[in-house]
Design a protein around this motif. Structure first.
Motif, PDB file in Angstrom:
ATOM      1  N   HIS A  26       0.839  -1.199   0.000  1.00  0.00           N
ATOM      2  CA  HIS A  26       0.000   0.000   0.000  1.00  0.00           C
ATOM      3  C   HIS A  26       0.872   1.247   0.000  1.00  0.00           C
ATOM      4  O   HIS A  26       2.036   1.202   0.394  1.00  0.00           O
ATOM      5  N   ASN A  27       0.271   2.349  -0.419  1.00  0.00           N
ATOM      6  CA  ASN A  27       0.889   3.663  -0.294  1.00  0.00           C
ATOM      7  C   ASN A  27      -0.210   4.685  -0.054  1.00  0.00           C
ATOM      8  O   ASN A  27      -1.391   4.343  -0.039  1.00  0.00           O
ATOM      9  N   SER A  28       0.166   5.915   0.137  1.00  0.00           N
ATOM     10  CA  SER A  28      -0.787   7.011   0.285  1.00  0.00           C
ATOM     11  C   SER A  28      -0.350   8.124  -0.646  1.00  0.00           C
ATOM     12  O   SER A  28       0.812   8.543  -0.614  1.00  0.00           O
ATOM     13  N   ALA A  29      -1.292   8.591  -1.473  1.00  0.00           N
ATOM     14  CA  ALA A  29      -0.991   9.661  -2.416  1.00  0.00           C
ATOM     15  C   ALA A  29      -2.152  10.652  -2.447  1.00  0.00           C
ATOM     16  O   ALA A  29      -3.311  10.256  -2.589  1.00  0.00           O
ATOM     17  N   ALA A  30      -1.844  11.926  -2.297  1.00  0.00           N
ATOM     18  CA  ALA A  30      -2.863  12.973  -2.320  1.00  0.00           C
ATOM     19  C   ALA A  30      -3.422  13.130  -3.730  1.00  0.00           C
ATOM     20  O   ALA A  30      -2.676  13.172  -4.707  1.00  0.00           O
ATOM     21  N   LEU A  31      -4.744  13.237  -3.817  1.00  0.00           N
ATOM     22  CA  LEU A  31      -5.407  13.453  -5.102  1.00  0.00           C
ATOM     23  C   LEU A  31      -6.026  14.848  -5.184  1.00  0.00           C
ATOM     24  O   LEU A  31      -6.184  15.391  -6.262  1.00  0.00           O
ATOM     25  N   ALA A  32      -6.421  15.387  -4.043  1.00  0.00           N
ATOM     26  CA  ALA A  32      -6.979  16.743  -3.984  1.00  0.00           C
ATOM     27  C   ALA A  32      -6.481  17.393  -2.702  1.00  0.00           C
ATOM     28  O   ALA A  32      -6.573  16.788  -1.632  1.00  0.00           O
ATOM     29  N   VAL A  33      -5.945  18.589  -2.831  1.00  0.00           N
ATOM     30  CA  VAL A  33      -5.466  19.346  -1.672  1.00  0.00           C
ATOM     31  C   VAL A  33      -5.913  20.793  -1.837  1.00  0.00           C
ATOM     32  O   VAL A  33      -6.154  21.251  -2.953  1.00  0.00           O
ATOM     33  N   PRO A  34      -6.022  21.535  -0.738  1.00  0.00           N
ATOM     34  CA  PRO A  34      -6.382  22.952  -0.832  1.00  0.00           C
ATOM     35  C   PRO A  34      -5.307  23.753  -1.580  1.00  0.00           C
ATOM     36  O   PRO A  34      -4.151  23.339  -1.648  1.00  0.00           O
ATOM     37  N   ALA A  35      -5.711  24.888  -2.100  1.00  0.00           N
ATOM     38  CA  ALA A  35      -4.762  25.777  -2.792  1.00  0.00           C
ATOM     39  C   ALA A  35      -3.600  26.117  -1.868  1.00  0.00           C
ATOM     40  O   ALA A  35      -3.803  26.420  -0.693  1.00  0.00           O
ATOM     41  N   GLY A  36      -2.403  26.002  -2.392  1.00  0.00           N
ATOM     42  CA  GLY A  36      -1.201  26.329  -1.630  1.00  0.00           C
ATOM     43  C   GLY A  36      -0.640  25.175  -0.818  1.00  0.00           C
ATOM     44  O   GLY A  36       0.474  25.256  -0.327  1.00  0.00           O
ATOM     45  N   ALA A  37      -1.413  24.115  -0.655  1.00  0.00           N
ATOM     46  CA  ALA A  37      -0.962  22.955   0.124  1.00  0.00           C
ATOM     47  C   ALA A  37      -0.071  22.059  -0.727  1.00  0.00           C
ATOM     48  O   ALA A  37      -0.209  22.003  -1.952  1.00  0.00           O
ATOM     49  N   GLN A  38       0.808  21.351  -0.067  1.00  0.00           N
ATOM     50  CA  GLN A  38       1.725  20.429  -0.734  1.00  0.00           C
ATOM     51  C   GLN A  38       1.075  19.052  -0.837  1.00  0.00           C
ATOM     52  O   GLN A  38       0.658  18.492   0.167  1.00  0.00           O
TER      53      GLN A  38
ATOM     54  N   LYS B  94       5.867   6.116  -1.332  1.00  0.00           N
ATOM     55  CA  LYS B  94       6.264   4.931  -2.105  1.00  0.00           C
ATOM     56  C   LYS B  94       5.554   3.705  -1.548  1.00  0.00           C
ATOM     57  O   LYS B  94       5.072   3.712  -0.417  1.00  0.00           O
ATOM     58  N   MET B  95       5.512   2.656  -2.331  1.00  0.00           N
ATOM     59  CA  MET B  95       4.892   1.406  -1.900  1.00  0.00           C
ATOM     60  C   MET B  95       5.553   0.911  -0.619  1.00  0.00           C
ATOM     61  O   MET B  95       6.782   0.923  -0.508  1.00  0.00           O
ATOM     62  N   ASP B  96       4.740   0.524   0.334  1.00  0.00           N
ATOM     63  CA  ASP B  96       5.189  -0.010   1.630  1.00  0.00           C
ATOM     64  C   ASP B  96       5.982   1.005   2.455  1.00  0.00           C
ATOM     65  O   ASP B  96       6.745   0.624   3.327  1.00  0.00           O
ATOM     66  N   GLU B  97       5.777   2.286   2.196  1.00  0.00           N
ATOM     67  CA  GLU B  97       6.497   3.323   2.922  1.00  0.00           C
ATOM     68  C   GLU B  97       5.572   4.002   3.928  1.00  0.00           C
ATOM     69  O   GLU B  97       4.467   4.417   3.590  1.00  0.00           O
ATOM     70  N   GLU B  98       6.036   4.107   5.160  1.00  0.00           N
ATOM     71  CA  GLU B  98       5.323   4.913   6.146  1.00  0.00           C
ATOM     72  C   GLU B  98       5.756   6.355   5.928  1.00  0.00           C
ATOM     73  O   GLU B  98       6.948   6.636   5.853  1.00  0.00           O
ATOM     74  N   ILE B  99       4.775   7.239   5.800  1.00  0.00           N
ATOM     75  CA  ILE B  99       5.109   8.639   5.619  1.00  0.00           C
ATOM     76  C   ILE B  99       4.329   9.485   6.619  1.00  0.00           C
ATOM     77  O   ILE B  99       3.257   9.093   7.075  1.00  0.00           O
ATOM     78  N   ALA B 100       4.893  10.626   6.932  1.00  0.00           N
ATOM     79  CA  ALA B 100       4.232  11.582   7.813  1.00  0.00           C
ATOM     80  C   ALA B 100       4.053  12.876   7.028  1.00  0.00           C
ATOM     81  O   ALA B 100       4.988  13.363   6.391  1.00  0.00           O
ATOM     82  N   VAL B 101       2.843  13.405   7.067  1.00  0.00           N
ATOM     83  CA  VAL B 101       2.493  14.604   6.319  1.00  0.00           C
ATOM     84  C   VAL B 101       1.990  15.661   7.299  1.00  0.00           C
ATOM     85  O   VAL B 101       1.045  15.410   8.045  1.00  0.00           O
ATOM     86  N   THR B 102       2.642  16.816   7.325  1.00  0.00           N
ATOM     87  CA  THR B 102       2.183  17.918   8.165  1.00  0.00           C
ATOM     88  C   THR B 102       1.254  18.787   7.326  1.00  0.00           C
ATOM     89  O   THR B 102       1.619  19.216   6.224  1.00  0.00           O
ATOM     90  N   LEU B 103       0.065  19.017   7.839  1.00  0.00           N
ATOM     91  CA  LEU B 103      -0.979  19.718   7.089  1.00  0.00           C
ATOM     92  C   LEU B 103      -1.105  21.155   7.607  1.00  0.00           C
ATOM     93  O   LEU B 103      -1.675  21.400   8.660  1.00  0.00           O
ATOM     94  N   ASN B 104      -0.559  22.081   6.839  1.00  0.00           N
ATOM     95  CA  ASN B 104      -0.491  23.475   7.251  1.00  0.00           C
ATOM     96  C   ASN B 104      -1.518  24.381   6.578  1.00  0.00           C
ATOM     97  O   ASN B 104      -1.501  25.593   6.787  1.00  0.00           O
ATOM     98  N   HIS B 105      -2.375  23.809   5.740  1.00  0.00           N
ATOM     99  CA  HIS B 105      -3.402  24.597   5.057  1.00  0.00           C
ATOM    100  C   HIS B 105      -4.781  24.036   5.381  1.00  0.00           C
ATOM    101  O   HIS B 105      -4.992  22.820   5.313  1.00  0.00           O
ATOM    102  N   GLU B 106      -5.709  24.931   5.701  1.00  0.00           N
ATOM    103  CA  GLU B 106      -7.078  24.499   5.958  1.00  0.00           C
ATOM    104  C   GLU B 106      -7.707  23.974   4.679  1.00  0.00           C
ATOM    105  O   GLU B 106      -7.399  24.444   3.589  1.00  0.00           O
TER     106      GLU B 106
END
Length: 144
Positions: free
Chosen positions: A59-71, A76-88
């Motif tokens: 499994h992986n996690s990939a953003a498909l829709a994010v607010p304007a200005g957000a990253q 990657k497959m089988d990767e644990e990732i941490a995402v800091t969400l700084n945009h409402e």
């Protein structure tokens, strides 16, 4: 001037102290059925971090829709990732190899400032599902 610099530094440091880390498991099976993120819907505060946990393989996690200005992110497959969400706003994400099985999720950060755009993306994605066709719409319905 030194007091002002100290106060500013202290306020920035305190902001990160109050940020929380939330965990989302990537699962082959969970409470909402096969191929899921758990929880599938998450409401967090601006500045919080969401960590995607490799519970099951492939499994992986990939953003498909994010607010304007957000990253956007793409783990990657089988990767644990941490995402800091700084945009409402509303973030819609999925597991690349299991999108058609409705392995998708929604994160709301603060106010849903981009709800209309996120809903459009969720509707397009849902049309490609071969199973669990209403899963993403149930998650989107929780956005307030």
């Amino acid at each position: 001037m030194k007091k002002l610099v100290f106060a500013l530094t202290l306020s920035i440091a305190c902001g990160s102290i109050f940020a929380a880390e939330h965990q989302v498991k990537m699962l082959n099976a969970g409470a909402d059925g096969a191929m899921v993120f758990e929880p599938g819907f998450l409401r967090v505060a601006k500045g919080d971090t969401v960590k995607f946990i490799k519970t099951d393989a492939s499994h992986n996690s990939a953003a498909l829709a994010v607010p304007a200005g957000a990253q956007a992110w793409k783990g990657k497959m089988d990767e644990e990732i941490a995402v800091t969400l700084n945009h409402e706003g509303v973030y819609v994400y999925a597991c690349d190899p299991h999108k058609i099985m409705a392995m998708a999720g929604v994160i709301q950060v603060g106010k849903p400032v981009n709800l209309a755009e996120a809903q459009k993306q969720a509707d397009v994605l849902s049309k490609s599902f071969v199973m669990n066709k209403d899963r993403l719409s149930k998650y989107m319905a929780q956005v307030k």
